[in-house]
Design a protein around this motif. Sequence first.
Motif, PDB file in Angstrom:
ATOM      1  N   PRO A 258      29.861  14.036  29.228  1.00  0.00           N
ATOM      2  CA  PRO A 258      30.491  14.766  30.328  1.00  0.00           C
ATOM      3  C   PRO A 258      29.984  16.213  30.433  1.00  0.00           C
ATOM      4  O   PRO A 258      30.344  17.062  29.625  1.00  0.00           O
ATOM      5  CB  PRO A 258      31.978  14.723  29.976  1.00  0.00           C
ATOM      6  CG  PRO A 258      32.018  14.596  28.486  1.00  0.00           C
ATOM      7  CD  PRO A 258      30.795  13.805  28.107  1.00  0.00           C
ATOM      8  N   ASP A 259      29.150  16.461  31.422  1.00  0.00           N
ATOM      9  CA  ASP A 259      28.754  17.841  31.704  1.00  0.00           C
ATOM     10  C   ASP A 259      29.870  18.600  32.415  1.00  0.00           C
ATOM     11  O   ASP A 259      29.999  19.817  32.268  1.00  0.00           O
ATOM     12  CB  ASP A 259      27.497  17.855  32.590  1.00  0.00           C
ATOM     13  CG  ASP A 259      26.313  17.202  31.917  1.00  0.00           C
ATOM     14  OD1 ASP A 259      25.968  17.623  30.791  1.00  0.00           O
ATOM     15  OD2 ASP A 259      25.754  16.247  32.489  1.00  0.00           O
ATOM     16  N   VAL A 260      30.647  17.867  33.196  1.00  0.00           N
ATOM     17  CA  VAL A 260      31.743  18.456  33.972  1.00  0.00           C
ATOM     18  C   VAL A 260      32.960  17.555  33.849  1.00  0.00           C
ATOM     19  O   VAL A 260      32.848  16.327  33.977  1.00  0.00           O
ATOM     20  CB  VAL A 260      31.373  18.572  35.473  1.00  0.00           C
ATOM     21  CG1 VAL A 260      32.502  19.253  36.247  1.00  0.00           C
ATOM     22  CG2 VAL A 260      30.059  19.284  35.665  1.00  0.00           C
TER      23      VAL A 260
ATOM     24  N   VAL B  90      43.227  20.118  31.343  1.00  0.00           N
ATOM     25  CA  VAL B  90      42.222  19.987  30.294  1.00  0.00           C
ATOM     26  C   VAL B  90      41.442  21.295  30.190  1.00  0.00           C
ATOM     27  O   VAL B  90      40.992  21.844  31.199  1.00  0.00           O
ATOM     28  CB  VAL B  90      41.262  18.823  30.623  1.00  0.00           C
ATOM     29  CG1 VAL B  90      40.111  18.768  29.624  1.00  0.00           C
ATOM     30  CG2 VAL B  90      42.028  17.495  30.638  1.00  0.00           C
ATOM     31  N   GLU B  91      41.328  21.766  28.974  1.00  0.00           N
ATOM     32  CA  GLU B  91      40.614  23.030  28.771  1.00  0.00           C
ATOM     33  C   GLU B  91      39.165  22.904  29.243  1.00  0.00           C
ATOM     34  O   GLU B  91      38.464  21.940  28.924  1.00  0.00           O
ATOM     35  CB  GLU B  91      40.633  23.405  27.292  1.00  0.00           C
ATOM     36  CG  GLU B  91      40.046  24.784  27.006  1.00  0.00           C
ATOM     37  CD  GLU B  91      40.171  25.156  25.547  1.00  0.00           C
ATOM     38  OE1 GLU B  91      39.230  24.875  24.776  1.00  0.00           O
ATOM     39  OE2 GLU B  91      41.238  25.708  25.171  1.00  0.00           O
ATOM     40  N   GLY B  92      38.722  23.871  30.054  1.00  0.00           N
ATOM     41  CA  GLY B  92      37.356  23.887  30.542  1.00  0.00           C
ATOM     42  C   GLY B  92      37.104  23.029  31.759  1.00  0.00           C
ATOM     43  O   GLY B  92      35.965  22.972  32.253  1.00  0.00           O
ATOM     44  N   ALA B  93      38.154  22.368  32.270  1.00  0.00           N
ATOM     45  CA  ALA B  93      37.973  21.512  33.438  1.00  0.00           C
ATOM     46  C   ALA B  93      37.774  22.353  34.695  1.00  0.00           C
ATOM     47  O   ALA B  93      38.194  23.512  34.774  1.00  0.00           O
ATOM     48  CB  ALA B  93      39.177  20.595  33.614  1.00  0.00           C
ATOM     49  N   VAL B  94      37.125  21.752  35.669  1.00  0.00           N
ATOM     50  CA  VAL B  94      36.975  22.337  36.996  1.00  0.00           C
ATOM     51  C   VAL B  94      38.048  21.723  37.884  1.00  0.00           C
ATOM     52  O   VAL B  94      38.276  20.517  37.859  1.00  0.00           O
ATOM     53  CB  VAL B  94      35.575  22.038  37.574  1.00  0.00           C
ATOM     54  CG1 VAL B  94      35.466  22.503  39.024  1.00  0.00           C
ATOM     55  CG2 VAL B  94      34.511  22.672  36.715  1.00  0.00           C
TER      56      VAL B  94
ATOM     57  N   GLY C  14      25.343  17.908  36.921  1.00  0.00           N
ATOM     58  CA  GLY C  14      25.455  17.080  35.726  1.00  0.00           C
ATOM     59  C   GLY C  14      26.410  15.918  35.932  1.00  0.00           C
ATOM     60  O   GLY C  14      26.949  15.700  37.018  1.00  0.00           O
ATOM     61  N   ALA C  15      26.600  15.161  34.871  1.00  0.00           N
ATOM     62  CA  ALA C  15      27.501  14.006  34.910  1.00  0.00           C
ATOM     63  C   ALA C  15      28.946  14.482  34.986  1.00  0.00           C
ATOM     64  O   ALA C  15      29.371  15.348  34.218  1.00  0.00           O
ATOM     65  CB  ALA C  15      27.298  13.136  33.674  1.00  0.00           C
TER      66      ALA C  15
END
Length: 466
Positions: free
Chosen positions: A381-383, A398-402, A419-420
């Motif tokens: 998972p890149d993103v 989720v931490e770091g999620a967009v 990315g993926a």
Amino acid sequence: MAVEVLVVATSSLGDRSYLASDGTVSIVVDPQRDIDRIMCLAGAKGVRITHVVETHLHNDYVSGGLELARLTGARYLVAADDEVEFDRAPAVDGDTVPVSASMRLRVIATPGHTFHHLSYVLDEAGDGGWQPVGVFTGGSLLFGTTGRTDLLGEQHAHELAHQQHASARRLADLLPDGAEVWPTHGFGSFCTASQSDAPESTIGREKRANPVLRLAADEFVTETLAGLDAYPAYYAHMGVANLAGPAPVDLTPVTRADAAELRRRIAAGQWVVDLRHRKAYAASHLAGTVGLGLDGPMSTWLGWLIDWGAPITLLAETAEQVADAQRELVRVGIDRPAAQATGDAEQWAAEPGQLRVLRRADFPALAAARAGNTPEGLPAPDVVLDVRMTNEWRAGHVEGAVHVPLPDLPKRLADVPEGAVWVHCGSGYRATVAASLLANAGREVVVIDDRFGRAGAAGVTMSGNA
């Protein structure tokens, strides 16, 4: 016979209509556009519909009231102050509406959800005279909440919230604790300020449980306005249709499309919607389609995502499923799909290369992938993309999620980093819709088909209150 009140639920929109009868005649409150359900129920009960009433001009669905009144000869009660383009019996605060020797309605002005909102107290005749059985509250007093006050524009939300508070207090002061509360909204509807906390209620229960009856006016207004999130874009078209007087519905089958026609429609950028369950969609589907299963609120999300008036083609396993989808869509003003096809994905493809698989995972798989142990067959998972609504995101994520709410995604695909993409929502339904949109845009995508509440326990690092 005692007065009987029957619920006609429209769970896909989070609304209820009502049929109240004394065994001979009946009242219908806030009917949905597909009125055959109401007419069948009245026929099964052997009662004649003599009155159809609207608590307000609805923003979340097209009303069936005008057509129901036309077909049955019933009196059609609509607020006198609503400037509608059709004949109706104007209802005003303080009116008493005789229905039968054992049943009557009293009209109570309860502004807040809209400026001219009405509630209707249902009285039953008894040995001691007329007694209130309950009150049809529309979008005013709901189960543990109230109707939202921003649907007529943000500029009116504060004033209407104050009116909503006063209206709820008026009902609580007017009626005994044992009186039933029968709201139209509150069962998943975006018309509510927050979600209902019970399947049924009384005035007494609402006095104990509902913030509108426990908080001072200013505190209630502040809390209510702070909790409001976005509402479906198609709402802009519902009030207009209801003011004008909705046309009768046409639920006859639509034109069938073969594989070549489906390919042409997809190539033209049209919405081709796969109504199968998301697991079946993930296993094999026609590239370029959008997965919106009938097992979820399909019409709400489709009506929110499309450009209004865009042609829509429906794919399903059976003709009955297409018919169910048509019924859901007419409720939000999408009257005639452009085409339909039934069967399975292989029958819809003009050639094998048109079929696509949507890869699925769960939150334990996401935790493993973030720890460097990506499950076999899945891209790292890149993103991580969260397509839930803003209030859900603020409550924990989720931490770091967009974060891109699903309704915004069609116009914000370029905002999703390269990315993926592993995409999630609260359950997997919206994530599947989002994943299909991303895949159609050429992105490598994995749908996290899992309940968000499991993420933390699965080892996914969280932010906020999750």
